[in-house]
Design a protein around this motif. Structure first.
Motif, PDB file in Angstrom:
ATOM      1  N   THR A  80       0.855  -1.332  -0.012  1.00  0.00           N
ATOM      2  CA  THR A  80       0.003   0.079   0.098  1.00  0.00           C
ATOM      3  C   THR A  80       0.780   1.153  -0.069  1.00  0.00           C
ATOM      4  O   THR A  80       0.274   2.288  -0.636  1.00  0.00           O
ATOM      5  CB  THR A  80      -0.970  -0.051   1.214  1.00  0.00           C
ATOM      6  N   ALA A  81       1.927   1.095   0.673  1.00  0.00           N
ATOM      7  CA  ALA A  81       2.791   2.349   0.848  1.00  0.00           C
ATOM      8  C   ALA A  81       3.212   2.924  -0.652  1.00  0.00           C
ATOM      9  O   ALA A  81       3.501   3.909  -0.827  1.00  0.00           O
ATOM     10  CB  ALA A  81       3.902   2.051   1.778  1.00  0.00           C
ATOM     11  N   LEU A  82       3.729   1.930  -1.588  1.00  0.00           N
ATOM     12  CA  LEU A  82       4.064   2.269  -2.934  1.00  0.00           C
ATOM     13  C   LEU A  82       2.994   2.526  -3.677  1.00  0.00           C
ATOM     14  O   LEU A  82       3.026   3.437  -4.476  1.00  0.00           O
ATOM     15  CB  LEU A  82       5.081   0.804  -3.438  1.00  0.00           C
ATOM     16  N   TYR A  83       1.957   1.788  -3.761  1.00  0.00           N
ATOM     17  CA  TYR A  83       0.725   1.878  -4.635  1.00  0.00           C
ATOM     18  C   TYR A  83      -0.591   2.463  -4.355  1.00  0.00           C
ATOM     19  O   TYR A  83      -1.099   2.821  -5.091  1.00  0.00           O
ATOM     20  CB  TYR A  83       0.565   0.354  -5.228  1.00  0.00           C
ATOM     21  N   GLY A  84      -0.647   2.986  -2.962  1.00  0.00           N
ATOM     22  CA  GLY A  84      -1.541   3.474  -2.693  1.00  0.00           C
ATOM     23  C   GLY A  84      -1.797   4.928  -3.174  1.00  0.00           C
ATOM     24  O   GLY A  84      -2.810   5.209  -3.621  1.00  0.00           O
ATOM     25  N   THR A  85      -0.830   5.565  -3.313  1.00  0.00           N
ATOM     26  CA  THR A  85      -0.928   7.215  -3.828  1.00  0.00           C
ATOM     27  C   THR A  85      -1.218   6.914  -5.010  1.00  0.00           C
ATOM     28  O   THR A  85      -2.074   7.791  -5.433  1.00  0.00           O
ATOM     29  CB  THR A  85       0.514   7.943  -3.453  1.00  0.00           C
ATOM     30  N   PRO A  86      -0.639   6.378  -6.119  1.00  0.00           N
ATOM     31  CA  PRO A  86      -1.002   6.229  -7.474  1.00  0.00           C
ATOM     32  C   PRO A  86      -2.464   5.845  -7.477  1.00  0.00           C
ATOM     33  O   PRO A  86      -3.184   6.517  -8.349  1.00  0.00           O
ATOM     34  CB  PRO A  86      -0.030   5.280  -8.104  1.00  0.00           C
ATOM     35  N   MET A  87      -2.902   4.928  -6.993  1.00  0.00           N
ATOM     36  CA  MET A  87      -4.380   4.655  -6.988  1.00  0.00           C
ATOM     37  C   MET A  87      -5.290   5.704  -6.524  1.00  0.00           C
ATOM     38  O   MET A  87      -6.223   6.125  -7.420  1.00  0.00           O
ATOM     39  CB  MET A  87      -4.530   3.485  -5.942  1.00  0.00           C
ATOM     40  N   LEU A  88      -4.708   6.504  -5.349  1.00  0.00           N
ATOM     41  CA  LEU A  88      -5.405   7.560  -5.076  1.00  0.00           C
ATOM     42  C   LEU A  88      -5.466   8.443  -6.111  1.00  0.00           C
ATOM     43  O   LEU A  88      -6.476   9.076  -6.659  1.00  0.00           O
ATOM     44  CB  LEU A  88      -4.989   8.321  -3.774  1.00  0.00           C
ATOM     45  N   LEU A  89      -4.361   8.898  -6.876  1.00  0.00           N
ATOM     46  CA  LEU A  89      -4.203   9.909  -7.681  1.00  0.00           C
ATOM     47  C   LEU A  89      -5.269   9.793  -8.855  1.00  0.00           C
ATOM     48  O   LEU A  89      -6.011  10.591  -9.306  1.00  0.00           O
ATOM     49  CB  LEU A  89      -2.834  10.190  -8.083  1.00  0.00           C
ATOM     50  N   TYR A  90      -5.005   8.646  -9.613  1.00  0.00           N
ATOM     51  CA  TYR A  90      -5.706   8.314 -10.692  1.00  0.00           C
ATOM     52  C   TYR A  90      -7.096   7.900 -10.419  1.00  0.00           C
ATOM     53  O   TYR A  90      -8.072   8.350 -11.401  1.00  0.00           O
ATOM     54  CB  TYR A  90      -4.890   6.897 -11.471  1.00  0.00           C
ATOM     55  N   GLY A  91      -7.412   7.211  -9.362  1.00  0.00           N
ATOM     56  CA  GLY A  91      -8.851   7.352  -9.175  1.00  0.00           C
ATOM     57  C   GLY A  91      -9.712   8.332  -8.690  1.00  0.00           C
ATOM     58  O   GLY A  91     -10.660   8.687  -9.214  1.00  0.00           O
ATOM     59  N   SER A  92      -8.988   9.262  -8.119  1.00  0.00           N
ATOM     60  CA  SER A  92      -9.673  10.761  -8.111  1.00  0.00           C
ATOM     61  C   SER A  92      -9.666  11.405  -9.288  1.00  0.00           C
ATOM     62  O   SER A  92     -10.678  12.487  -9.354  1.00  0.00           O
ATOM     63  CB  SER A  92      -8.715  11.615  -6.969  1.00  0.00           C
ATOM     64  N   LEU A  93      -9.117  11.235 -10.544  1.00  0.00           N
ATOM     65  CA  LEU A  93      -9.174  11.724 -11.761  1.00  0.00           C
ATOM     66  C   LEU A  93     -10.332  11.113 -12.537  1.00  0.00           C
ATOM     67  O   LEU A  93     -11.118  11.619 -13.193  1.00  0.00           O
ATOM     68  CB  LEU A  93      -7.938  11.823 -12.302  1.00  0.00           C
ATOM     69  N   LEU A  94     -10.105   9.750 -12.324  1.00  0.00           N
ATOM     70  CA  LEU A  94     -11.005   8.844 -13.047  1.00  0.00           C
ATOM     71  C   LEU A  94     -12.369   8.921 -12.692  1.00  0.00           C
ATOM     72  O   LEU A  94     -13.414   9.135 -13.661  1.00  0.00           O
ATOM     73  CB  LEU A  94     -10.538   7.398 -13.063  1.00  0.00           C
ATOM     74  N   ILE A  95     -12.815   9.132 -11.801  1.00  0.00           N
ATOM     75  CA  ILE A  95     -14.291   9.045 -11.305  1.00  0.00           C
ATOM     76  C   ILE A  95     -15.046  10.257 -11.631  1.00  0.00           C
ATOM     77  O   ILE A  95     -16.040  10.050 -12.347  1.00  0.00           O
ATOM     78  CB  ILE A  95     -14.269   8.919  -9.666  1.00  0.00           C
TER      79      ILE A  95
END
Length: 240
Positions: A59-74
């Motif tokens: 999560t430490a490595l991939y959590g931020t990218p998921m949050l970034l792209y998810g916040s743009l995708l939705i």
């Protein structure tokens, strides 16, 4: 860019772009295709850290990218669906295939042939979404282009494996040649004859390139050229 933000499978970019272009050929370019491509790009960018997170649990490595792209995708996805609600009916088509990707990520077998083929089908399905967004009325053309996308990228899956992971597997080499020969015959029977040339070139690729001493980087460069070849051939055949 920091690790975890960009996919490291360079060939997947061709699968992201080429079927989208095929969908535009099946309809006509419209302004909605621009935000739709943004959504499609964000789906791809989000799926990379998400699948890596499933595989590793980091999560430490991939959590931020998921949050970034998810916040743009939705919000981007919602905006496109508000503009063209009918596109929402196509979303369930992608879910089972993505679940296959999730399963193989979970068991750390992302290079599995089944996982690769699920990705090929998933990427190719965007043709129908793009056609719908462009108001295309010819389902037959979209179906043909979907089949061409499947044939090309499935062949690429076989071929790349004979270069890298299965390069010492003679059976896989002959499977690849047999597949490329079969799609050449299918092209001669069911598709415009103008596509015979690029698929004949791809057959030659499957036969000769694994016999050559090529690096992974050289394979990537060659794949760019083959992608341009198939794209330009489809553009010529279906737009002239």
């Amino acid at each position: 860019m920091k690790k975890g933000y960009l996919p490291n499978q360079h060939g997947a970019w061709a699968m992201l772009i080429i079927p989208f272009l095929f969908g535009m050929i099946a309809a006509k370019p419209v302004w909605l295709h621009a935000p739709l491509f943004l959504v499609w790009l964000l789906v791809y960018l989000f799926s990379y850290p998400f699948l890596q997170w499933i595989r590793t649990g980091r999560t430490a490595l991939y959590g931020t990218p998921m949050l970034l792209y998810g916040s743009l995708l939705i919000p981007s996805g919602v905006a496109v669906l508000v503009i063209h609600p009918a596109l929402g009916w196509m979303v369930p088509l992608f879910v089972p295939l993505f679940l296959v990707n999730c399963y193989y990520a979970r068991i750390n077998q992302e290079r599995s042939l089944i996982n690769d083929l699920a990705a090929v089908v998933q990427f190719s399905l965007i043709i129908f979404v793009v056609q719908q967004a462009g108001g295309g009325s010819s389902g037959e053309v979209a179906a043909e282009l979907f089949a061409i996308s499947l044939m090309y990228f499935t062949g690429t899956v076989f071929y790349v494996k004979t270069i890298i992971r299965e390069k010492h597997n003679k059976k896989y080499y002959f499977y690849s040649i047999g597949y490329h020969l079969a799609i050449l015959v299918m092209t001669a029977i069911w598709f415009p004859l103008g596509l015979l040339i690029p698929f004949a070139v791809l057959l030659g690729r499957a036969i000769w390139t694994p016999r050559m001493r090529v690096t992974v980087k050289q394979v990537g460069i060659l794949e760019i050229l083959f992608s341009v070849l198939i794209t330009c051939s489809v553009l010529y055949v279906y737009l002239t």
